[in-house]
Design a protein around this motif. Structure first.
Motif, short mmCIF file in Angstrom:
data_model
loop_
_atom_site.label_atom_id
_atom_site.label_comp_id
_atom_site.label_asym_id
_atom_site.label_seq_id
_atom_site.Cartn_x
_atom_site.Cartn_y
_atom_site.Cartn_z
N PHE A 1 0.74 -1.34 -0.05
CA PHE A 1 -0.14 0.18 -0.08
C PHE A 1 1.02 1.23 -0.08
CE2 PHE A 1 -2.31 3.33 1.81
CZ PHE A 1 -3.98 2.92 1.37
N ALA A 2 1.95 1.46 0.80
CA ALA A 2 2.71 2.36 1.03
C ALA A 2 3.54 2.79 -0.09
CB ALA A 2 3.78 2.23 2.16
N LEU A 3 3.97 1.85 -1.12
CA LEU A 3 4.73 1.69 -2.03
C LEU A 3 3.91 2.41 -3.41
CD1 LEU A 3 7.65 1.35 -3.26
CD2 LEU A 3 7.01 -0.88 -3.98
N ALA A 4 2.64 1.82 -3.30
CA ALA A 4 1.55 2.07 -4.50
C ALA A 4 1.28 3.64 -4.29
CB ALA A 4 0.42 1.19 -4.31
N LYS A 5 1.05 4.16 -2.80
CA LYS A 5 0.90 5.61 -2.68
C LYS A 5 1.78 6.24 -2.82
CE LYS A 5 -1.47 8.24 0.94
NZ LYS A 5 -1.62 9.19 -0.11
N GLU A 6 3.14 5.90 -2.76
CA GLU A 6 4.18 6.94 -3.08
C GLU A 6 4.26 7.36 -4.34
OE1 GLU A 6 8.11 5.01 -1.61
OE2 GLU A 6 9.26 6.42 -2.82
N TYR A 7 4.17 6.30 -5.24
CA TYR A 7 4.35 6.48 -6.74
C TYR A 7 3.14 7.03 -7.21
CZ TYR A 7 8.93 5.24 -6.47
OH TYR A 7 10.21 5.21 -6.29
N LYS A 8 1.72 7.03 -6.76
CA LYS A 8 0.48 7.38 -7.04
C LYS A 8 0.83 8.88 -6.90
CE LYS A 8 -4.22 7.79 -5.55
NZ LYS A 8 -4.92 8.08 -6.67
N ASP A 9 1.26 9.21 -5.70
CA ASP A 9 1.52 10.72 -5.22
C ASP A 9 2.30 11.47 -6.24
OD1 ASP A 9 -0.54 10.36 -3.45
OD2 ASP A 9 1.08 10.27 -1.61
N LYS A 10 3.57 10.69 -6.50
CA LYS A 10 4.51 11.33 -7.43
C LYS A 10 3.82 11.72 -8.69
CE LYS A 10 8.77 9.76 -5.12
NZ LYS A 10 9.83 8.80 -5.34
N VAL A 11 2.96 10.64 -9.23
CA VAL A 11 2.44 10.90 -10.65
C VAL A 11 1.45 12.07 -10.56
CG1 VAL A 11 0.78 10.03 -12.30
CG2 VAL A 11 2.74 8.53 -11.58
N LYS A 12 0.87 12.12 -9.60
CA LYS A 12 -0.19 13.35 -9.33
C LYS A 12 0.52 14.66 -9.05
CE LYS A 12 -3.85 15.38 -8.05
NZ LYS A 12 -5.26 15.37 -8.71
N ASP A 13 1.66 14.57 -8.40
CA ASP A 13 2.51 16.06 -8.40
C ASP A 13 3.10 16.55 -9.64
OD1 ASP A 13 2.14 15.92 -5.81
OD2 ASP A 13 3.97 15.15 -5.06
N ARG A 14 3.52 15.35 -10.41
CA ARG A 14 4.27 15.68 -11.83
C ARG A 14 3.10 15.77 -12.84
NH1 ARG A 14 9.29 13.01 -13.98
NH2 ARG A 14 9.00 13.83 -16.25
N PHE A 15 2.30 15.04 -12.91
CA PHE A 15 1.51 15.12 -14.19
C PHE A 15 -0.05 15.92 -13.87
CE2 PHE A 15 4.47 11.96 -15.18
CZ PHE A 15 4.82 12.57 -16.56
N GLY A 16 -0.48 15.71 -12.69
CA GLY A 16 -1.68 16.30 -12.11
C GLY A 16 -2.76 15.26 -12.39
N VAL A 17 -2.38 13.86 -12.52
CA VAL A 17 -3.10 12.86 -13.06
C VAL A 17 -3.26 11.94 -11.89
CG1 VAL A 17 -2.98 10.57 -14.39
CG2 VAL A 17 -2.63 12.82 -15.53
N ASP A 18 -4.52 11.45 -11.65
CA ASP A 18 -4.96 10.56 -10.34
C ASP A 18 -4.99 9.29 -11.04
OD1 ASP A 18 -5.63 12.01 -8.10
OD2 ASP A 18 -6.99 13.15 -9.20
N LEU A 19 -3.95 8.34 -10.59
CA LEU A 19 -3.99 6.91 -11.04
C LEU A 19 -5.18 6.31 -9.90
CD1 LEU A 19 -0.28 5.97 -11.67
CD2 LEU A 19 -1.91 6.55 -13.15
N GLU A 20 -5.84 5.22 -10.64
CA GLU A 20 -6.93 4.66 -9.70
C GLU A 20 -6.37 3.15 -9.68
OE1 GLU A 20 -11.05 4.39 -10.74
OE2 GLU A 20 -10.91 6.05 -11.57
N PRO A 21 -6.52 2.57 -8.55
CA PRO A 21 -6.24 1.04 -8.61
C PRO A 21 -7.23 0.06 -9.26
CG PRO A 21 -6.64 1.91 -6.56
CD PRO A 21 -6.94 2.86 -7.30
N GLU A 22 -6.70 -0.68 -10.19
CA GLU A 22 -7.46 -1.71 -10.98
C GLU A 22 -7.70 -2.87 -9.94
OE1 GLU A 22 -5.94 -2.61 -14.77
OE2 GLU A 22 -6.88 -4.73 -14.75
#
Ligand SMILES: Cc1cc2nc3c(=O)[nH]c(=O)nc-3n(C[C@H](O)[C@H](O)[C@H](O)COP(=O)(O)OP(=O)(O)OC[C@H]3O[C@@H](n4cnc5c(N)ncnc54)[C@H](O)[C@@H]3O)c2cc1C
Length: 308
Positions: free
Chosen positions: A277-298
């Motif tokens: 969970f922590a690893l997934a959140k870390e990179y989801k947050d990084k994508v949000k910061d850099r691209f403004g895109v919200d990744l959603e778990p499949e």
């Protein structure tokens, strides 16, 4: 007659091999047993959650205080090109069966783990085909009532169906109207698919498939669309965003993001859901910061207090 087990470790039932214990656990093989299990939950005021192949699940280390119902309803009948399949039947069995009978339309789903019901729930797909393409209707159990839902009722979208908004609708049977195809050609396509998939998923890999959903190109801001390297069936792969923020090869505890695929989270053995969970959140947050895109778990998250 159903058999109720207590304190059953769920890691045995997920392809990720992670998941704490379920306080109560029942495996059902028929609609009658499923009804009994639902009565048991109701009579004992237990929350329940259904699982099947466990190939799209991240279950918390704490597990669940309620009841897990494992769906193992099996069966497959064919009349002309119409197939009726019990929801717990493995998707691979269905794919193999259709190919053997020269029925076209789901051969590219070759090698996707899990059950037919689980595939319908998340509208599983690969290489431009989805489980909903040839689907006519499903039979669901809601409480102790059964009903049919047409393809239209199911509101399929990319990795979505109406079932995600109705957790108490349990698919018991799925009906498909297949196209006719050439058996040899279908076999060839399926084996090409398998070869490609082998490059992503090593034999025996402990993972839940791709973790985040891909993004539909036409739902992204125009200025972002021009940076995207390639169109994969109208989608931008989540791995592309994750790769840009350095996800490949990252680790936390025993969880590792593949060196080859930034959207593939692997349990290297003894990994925890907390680290995942922590690893997934870390990179989801990084994508949000850099691209403004919200990744959603499949992948479906079960038993977590926090949203990803
Ligand atoms: C190595 C690997 C590769 C994968 N590749 C792909 C891929 O290419 N494409 C793809 O789309 N997916 C892929 N997946 C994900 C997964 O295989 C699919 O989502 C699969 O269809 C899930 O089915 P399941 O029976 O394992 O469901 P489970 O993981 O058991 O459950 C998933 C969800 O479905 C619900 N559910 C299951 N059965 C029913 C039912 N009968 N009625 C109502 N709800 C139900 C559960 O409550 C849960 O929310 C992959 C997974 C792995 C491990």
């Amino acid at each position: 007659m159903i058999k109720i087990q207590e304190n059953v470790l769920l890691e045995r039932y997920t392809t990720l091999r992670i998941g704490g214990a379920a306080k109560y656990f029942i495996e059902v093989y028929s609609i009658e047993e499923l009804k009994e299990a639902l009565h048991y939950a109701k009579d004992n005021a237990l929350t329940y959650y259904v699982i099947a192949g466990g190939s799209d699940l991240l279950i918390s280390d704490e597990g669940l205080s309620g009841l897990i119902i494992k769906l193992s309803l099996q069966g497959l009948t064919l009349e002309d090109a119409r197939i009726i399949v019990a929801s717990g039947t493995s998707l691979q069995k269905l794919v193999d069966y259709t190919i053997e009978h020269g029925l076209a339309g789901i051969e590219k789903l070759n090698n996707i783990p899990g059950s037919v019901g689980g595939a319908v729930y998340g509208n599983a797909g690969a290489f431009g085909q989805t489980i909903s393409d040839k689907l006519i209707r499903v039979r669901v159990l809601v409480g102790d009532k059964e009903k049919y839902l047409s393809k239209q009722d199911l509101e399929f979208d990319y990795r979505e169906s109406v079932l995600k908004n109705h957790k108490d609708w349990i698919i018991t049977e799925v009906e498909f109207e297949m196209g006719m195809g050439d058996r040899e050609l279908l076999r060839k396509t399926a084996s090409e698919v398998l070869e490609t998939r082998k490059q992503k998923y090593a034999l025996g890999i402990k993972c839940p498939g791709s973790f985040f959903k891909n993004l539909l190109i036409n739902r992204l801001p125009i200025e972002l669309q021009k940076d995207i390297p390639k169109d994969y069936f109208g989608k931008v792969p989540a791995w592309w965003f994750l790769e840009q923020v350095g996800a490949k090869g990252a680790t936390r505890g025993q969880i590792k993001i593949s060196d080859h695929h930034a959207n593939l989270y692997i349990n290297q053995g003894g990994g925890t859901a907390a680290d995942f969970f922590a690893l997934a959140k870390e990179y989801k947050d990084k994508v949000k910061d850099r691209f403004g895109v919200d990744l959603e778990p499949e992948v479906q998250l079960v038993g977590f207090k926090e949203e990803l």
